[in-house]
Each structure stands twice: as structure tokens, then as C-alpha cells.
Design a protein around this motif. Structure first.
Motif, mmCIF file in Angstrom:
data_model
loop_
_atom_site.group_PDB
_atom_site.id
_atom_site.type_symbol
_atom_site.label_atom_id
_atom_site.label_comp_id
_atom_site.label_asym_id
_atom_site.label_seq_id
_atom_site.Cartn_x
_atom_site.Cartn_y
_atom_site.Cartn_z
ATOM 1 N N GLU A 1 0.812 -1.218 0.000
ATOM 2 C CA GLU A 1 0.000 0.000 0.000
ATOM 3 C C GLU A 1 0.845 1.267 0.000
ATOM 4 N N ARG A 2 2.129 1.120 0.234
ATOM 5 C CA ARG A 2 3.006 2.289 0.202
ATOM 6 C C ARG A 2 3.346 2.713 -1.225
ATOM 7 N N THR A 3 3.070 1.855 -2.195
ATOM 8 C CA THR A 3 3.427 2.153 -3.587
ATOM 9 C C THR A 3 2.520 3.233 -4.165
ATOM 10 N N ALA B 1 9.249 9.310 -0.586
ATOM 11 C CA ALA B 1 10.129 8.193 -0.253
ATOM 12 C C ALA B 1 10.764 8.384 1.121
ATOM 13 N N SER B 2 11.123 9.615 1.460
ATOM 14 C CA SER B 2 11.744 9.864 2.760
ATOM 15 C C SER B 2 10.771 9.642 3.910
ATOM 16 N N GLU B 3 9.471 9.653 3.604
ATOM 17 C CA GLU B 3 8.444 9.383 4.618
ATOM 18 C C GLU B 3 8.002 7.923 4.619
ATOM 19 N N GLY B 4 8.723 7.076 3.871
ATOM 20 C CA GLY B 4 8.450 5.643 3.922
ATOM 21 C C GLY B 4 7.595 5.100 2.803
ATOM 22 N N MET B 5 7.176 5.948 1.857
ATOM 23 C CA MET B 5 6.398 5.461 0.729
ATOM 24 C C MET B 5 7.319 4.837 -0.320
ATOM 25 N N ARG B 6 6.712 4.183 -1.304
ATOM 26 C CA ARG B 6 7.452 3.595 -2.421
ATOM 27 C C ARG B 6 6.981 4.249 -3.715
ATOM 28 N N PRO B 7 7.403 5.483 -3.972
ATOM 29 C CA PRO B 7 6.908 6.210 -5.139
ATOM 30 C C PRO B 7 7.582 5.772 -6.437
ATOM 31 N N VAL B 8 6.783 5.630 -7.485
ATOM 32 C CA VAL B 8 7.290 5.376 -8.830
ATOM 33 C C VAL B 8 6.881 6.585 -9.670
ATOM 34 N N ALA B 9 7.855 7.447 -9.930
ATOM 35 C CA ALA B 9 7.594 8.686 -10.659
ATOM 36 C C ALA B 9 7.957 8.511 -12.124
ATOM 37 N N GLU B 10 7.088 8.945 -13.013
ATOM 38 C CA GLU B 10 7.356 8.816 -14.444
ATOM 39 C C GLU B 10 7.712 10.169 -15.051
ATOM 40 N N ILE B 11 8.885 10.205 -15.706
ATOM 41 C CA ILE B 11 9.239 11.325 -16.587
ATOM 42 C C ILE B 11 8.747 10.937 -17.975
ATOM 43 N N GLN B 12 7.960 11.798 -18.603
ATOM 44 C CA GLN B 12 7.269 11.389 -19.830
ATOM 45 C C GLN B 12 8.222 10.956 -20.931
ATOM 46 N N PHE B 13 9.349 11.630 -21.074
ATOM 47 C CA PHE B 13 10.446 11.231 -21.953
ATOM 48 C C PHE B 13 11.746 11.524 -21.222
ATOM 49 N N ALA B 14 12.773 10.701 -21.434
ATOM 50 C CA ALA B 14 14.067 10.968 -20.800
ATOM 51 C C ALA B 14 14.592 12.342 -21.175
ATOM 52 N N ASP B 15 14.227 12.828 -22.343
ATOM 53 C CA ASP B 15 14.648 14.153 -22.796
ATOM 54 C C ASP B 15 14.160 15.265 -21.873
ATOM 55 N N TYR B 16 13.123 14.993 -21.085
ATOM 56 C CA TYR B 16 12.541 16.009 -20.215
ATOM 57 C C TYR B 16 13.077 15.947 -18.788
ATOM 58 N N SER C 1 22.308 12.313 5.850
ATOM 59 C CA SER C 1 21.480 12.079 7.031
ATOM 60 C C SER C 1 22.238 11.417 8.168
ATOM 61 N N GLY C 2 23.505 11.025 7.913
ATOM 62 C CA GLY C 2 24.324 10.459 8.970
ATOM 63 C C GLY C 2 23.723 9.212 9.567
ATOM 64 N N SER C 3 23.712 9.153 10.899
ATOM 65 C CA SER C 3 23.231 7.967 11.597
ATOM 66 C C SER C 3 21.734 7.998 11.879
ATOM 67 N N SER C 4 21.040 9.008 11.324
ATOM 68 C CA SER C 4 19.612 9.124 11.606
ATOM 69 C C SER C 4 18.794 8.046 10.906
ATOM 70 N N GLY C 5 19.360 7.452 9.849
ATOM 71 C CA GLY C 5 18.645 6.414 9.116
ATOM 72 C C GLY C 5 17.637 6.941 8.121
ATOM 73 N N VAL C 6 17.528 8.248 7.983
ATOM 74 C CA VAL C 6 16.571 8.837 7.031
ATOM 75 C C VAL C 6 17.159 8.748 5.624
ATOM 76 N N ASN C 7 16.365 8.305 4.666
ATOM 77 C CA ASN C 7 16.825 8.213 3.282
ATOM 78 C C ASN C 7 15.618 8.221 2.356
ATOM 79 N N CYS C 8 15.881 8.205 1.054
ATOM 80 C CA CYS C 8 14.779 8.136 0.086
ATOM 81 C C CYS C 8 14.872 6.859 -0.732
ATOM 82 N N GLY C 9 15.383 5.792 -0.078
ATOM 83 C CA GLY C 9 15.344 4.483 -0.713
ATOM 84 C C GLY C 9 13.897 4.095 -0.997
ATOM 85 N N GLY C 10 13.696 3.330 -2.054
ATOM 86 C CA GLY C 10 12.329 3.021 -2.463
ATOM 87 C C GLY C 10 11.832 3.925 -3.564
ATOM 88 N N LEU C 11 12.634 4.940 -3.921
ATOM 89 C CA LEU C 11 12.276 5.849 -5.008
ATOM 90 C C LEU C 11 12.677 5.250 -6.350
#
Length: 404
Positions: free
Chosen positions: A100-102, A148-163, A182-192
Motif C-alpha cells: 500500500e506504500r506504492t 520516499a523519505s516518509e516511507g512510501m514507495r513512489p514510482v515517478a514517471e518522466i514522460q520522456f528521458a529528454d525532459y 542524514s548520517g546515523s539518523s537512518g533517514v533516506n529516500c530508498g524506495g524511489l
């Protein structure tokens, strides 16, 4: 006087990517008389890619399920014949169903997107999880990083790589560095995951044919993935969504409908850190990824027949960080290496691969590492086929490397 309006660039996308009739019918004889790098009648090498017979694709369920990277339960299951954009759709659907995070979003994504990769997803999962964004690449990628930094798993689409360039700052200065700062806080945007159609399509011209993958390979903290087929697209995208690293996922747009093969029905995950040897050989190693693998395969078939050689073909799949061990093992065996990609030679992926081979396998080389790439120029509408490497150029590279 009737006012005339000029359609915005994005409104021309669908028009540009359709087979085009001559702009000026009276000049049709000039169009017919042009010489093309893909071949006139009777040409032996630069023929149309035979997607129905190429060994790059799985044409039977048996070969599809023989893949040792698939888990045992998937290998005992069923397959169905689908194209690449449908494989992308299936991967997104599975991710939305099971986590459901996706989230899936981008420009026109709610309606299926330019290439229909997100078709019916908004209907089935609701517009809170599959939705359109404003025409702002910087904004939608910035939103994706925040999600992503809030724990979601976002899949963002760029309409063309040129953009993607307006979002370059967000990707390089924010997404790639989030974990580092973010150091040792463990915060990241993995899942993006940032998806984008890339590469030539035959008539994309300046703003719908670019291959900017090398720009992202200079950025620590990102993974850059480029699938070659429907099977690879489904498994690599599912792995990317599950990954805890930010992923740039570049989809060769010309393969969306052209590449059709048998794909396992069940979900599966392919490795993001492993190149794949598509064909074993002992005289020359060719390293490539995405669409040019089909060109390489055709060139190899002709070269092996004409020269009596044996050529090994490797698909990098993930071009950053790329699988050095598989490539070096192959080159140490064959003693010769050729790198092929659509993007220009200057500072391209091939430059890094060639430098690594020279550094790590120099004493085993029987010839200089050769690069077959796009020319260092922007893609003019009439000349796209001259810029992208064709079968003849790869064939000649094999001959020259063997004869060195």
C-alpha cells in the motif's frame, strides 16, 4: 484574420512517435530517393530487426522458464506472450496490489501515459495512488523524494528521458545524497524509482530520442537500470521498487511494442547487481545494454558465419554500479572487447567499461578495446538512423578487432 496557434512541445509527442507521411507531398520523390543507413532492398546486414526470431527474446515457454535467476516456483509456473509496455504495467500492478506504500504518478499517468504503461491502474487502484502531476519534472521528482523519505514507495514517471533535465538538480543533489547527508539518523529516500522512456525511435528528433544514462552514472547513490526485453523489464522493475536505493529506470521506447516474448505470469525479482551473459563465446566479448543488444545479436550472427569466430554477448542491465567481475572474466577469456551503446562516445558508459578493462585486464588483451556508439551530435530528424550504431558498424568492429 484568423489567429494561428503553435502547439506546445508536449502536445507533439504522440504525433512525433507515429510513422510519418511526407510533410510536403509534392516532394515525395525526394523522400523515396534518400539513402538510409538501414538498408535498401537486398542489403545483407542492415535489415529490419527480426523480433519474431531474435535469440534475445524468449519465443517459447520452455526457454522463458529455464532462466536460472527465476525462483523454482516461478519456473514451474506458466507464461504468457506480452510486449514490454505490458510487462511494465504488470510490474506496477503487482507492486500496487502487494504494498500500500506504492504510489505511481507523473504527467498523464492517470490516463495511461504516452506509451500506455500505466493504463487502467488509476481505475483499479484509485487516483489517490495513481495520479497525474503538473507539467513540472522538478516538482514531481521533488515530491517523489519527499514521499520516499516518509516511507512510501513512489514510482515517478518522466514522460520522456529528454525532459529529465529540469529534475536533474533534485535527482543529483537531493535523491542521490539523502542517505549520505542524514548520517546515523537512518533517514533516506530508498524506495524511489524514476521511470523514463529513452533512446531512439526512428523519428524522435532533438527532443524525443536522447539517451542520457551516462549523466547519472557519475552520481554516487543512484542505481541506473536499463532492461532489454519484457521479461527483464518486469523482473528488474519489481526489484527496483523493492530496492532501498534510489533507482533511475530507463525503458527503451522503441521496444515497448516491438519486443514481444513469453514472460512468467507470476511475479519475480531479477538481480540489480549482475550482468547477464546472453551468448557464450571464445574470441571476442561484446558488452552492451538495451536496444543495441538486438543490433549486436544480428551482427554476431553474420560475423560468426563469415569469419568463423565465436562471440560472447553480455547485457549489463544495471549500468551503474555495473558488474565488473562478469565483464572482466569474459574479456580475460576472449582477449578482445567491444562496447556498444546508442549514446555518444564522449564520456559515455563505454568509456568507463573500456578504461576498467584496460586497467584490470591489460595483459590479457589481444587488441585495443573498441567502442561503437552514437556520434557526438544532436539527433536531427532526417539523420537519426545515421547516428545510432547499426549492424554494419558492429560487424566491422568485430572484423577489425579480430584482424588487429
Amino acid at each position: 484574420m484568423v489567429a494561428t496557434t503553435i502547439p506546445p512541445m508536449r502536445a507533439l509527442c504522440r504525433y512525433l512517435l507515429r510513422p510519418q507521411a511526407p510533410v510536403y507531398p509534392r516532394c515525395h520523390h525526394l523522400v523515396r530517393s534518400k539513402r538510409h543507413s538501414s538498408a535498401p532492398a537486398g542489403a545483407r546486414l542492415n535489415n529490419t530487426v527480426e523480433y519474431d526470431t531474435t535469440p534475445i527474446l524468449h519465443h517459447t515457454s520452455r526457454t522463458a522458464l529455464q532462466n536460472p535467476e527465476l525462483p523454482e516456483d516461478v519456473r514451474k509456473g506458466q507464461t504468457k506472450r506480452i510486449n514490454l509496455y505490458t510487462a511494465i504495467n504488470e510490474a506496477l500492478r503487482h507492486a500496487l496490489q502487494t504494498d500500500e506504500r506504492t504510489l505511481v504518478f507523473g504527467e498523464d499517468v492517470q490516463f495511461g501515459g504516452v506509451f500506455r504503461c500505466t493504463m487502467n491502474l488509476a481505475t483499479d487502484f484509485g487516483t489517490e495512488r495513481v495520479f497525474n502531476t503538473p507539467l513540472s519534472e522538478q516538482g514531481l521528482v521533488g515530491f517523489a523524494i519527499g514521499a520516499a523519505s516518509e516511507g512510501m514507495r513512489p514510482v515517478a514517471e518522466i514522460q520522456f528521458a529528454d525532459y529529465v533535465y529540469p529534475a536533474f538538480d533534485q535527482i543529483v543533489n537531493e535523491a542521490a545524497k539523502y542517505r549520505y547527508r542524514s548520517g546515523s539518523s537512518g533517514v533516506n529516500c530508498g524506495g524511489l524509482v524514476i521511470r523514463m522512456p529513452s533512446g531512439g525511435v526512428g523519428h524522435g528528433a532533438l527532443y524525443h530520442s536522447q539517451s542520457p544514462e551516462a549523466l547519472f552514472t557519475h552520481t554516487p547513490g543512484l542505481r541506473v537500470v536499463i532492461p532489454r526485453s519484457p521479461t527483464q523489464a518486469k523482473g528488474l522493475l519489481l526489484s527496483s521498487i523493492r530496492s532501498n536505493d534510489p533507482i533511475i529506470f530507463m525503458e527503451p521506447k522503441i521496444l515497448y511494442r516491438a519486443a514481444v516474448e513469453q514472460v512468467p505470469v507470476a511475479p519475480y525479482y531479477l538481480p540489480l547487481d549482475k550482468a547477464e551473459v546472453l551468448k557464450a563465446g571464445k574470441d571476442v566479448t561484446i558488452i552492451s545494454y538495451g536496444t543495441p543488444l538486438y543490433t549486436c545479436s544480428a551482427a554476431i550472427k553474420a560475423a560468426e558465419k563469415d569469419f568463423g569466430c565465436s562471440v560472447e554477448l553480455i547485457d549489463l542491465r544495471t549500468i551503474f554500479p555495473w558488474d565488473r567481475a562478469t565483464v572482466l572474466d569474459s574479456v580475460k577469456k576472449t582477449g578482445r572487447a567491444i562496447v556498444v551503446h546508442e549514446s555518444m562516445m564522449n564520456a559515455g558508459v563505454g568509456a568507463e567499461v573500456a578504461a576498467t578493462i584496460q586497467e584490470k585486464a591489460f595483459l590479457r588483451l589481444e587488441a585495443p578495446v573498441k567502442r561503437v556508439t552514437g556520434w557526438a551530435t544532436h539527433t536531427g530528424l532526417q539523420y537519426e538512423k545515421f547516428i545510432i550504431p547499426d549492424v554494419t558498424r558492429v560487424y566491422d568492429a568485430i572484423r577489425q578487432t579480430l584482424d588487429y
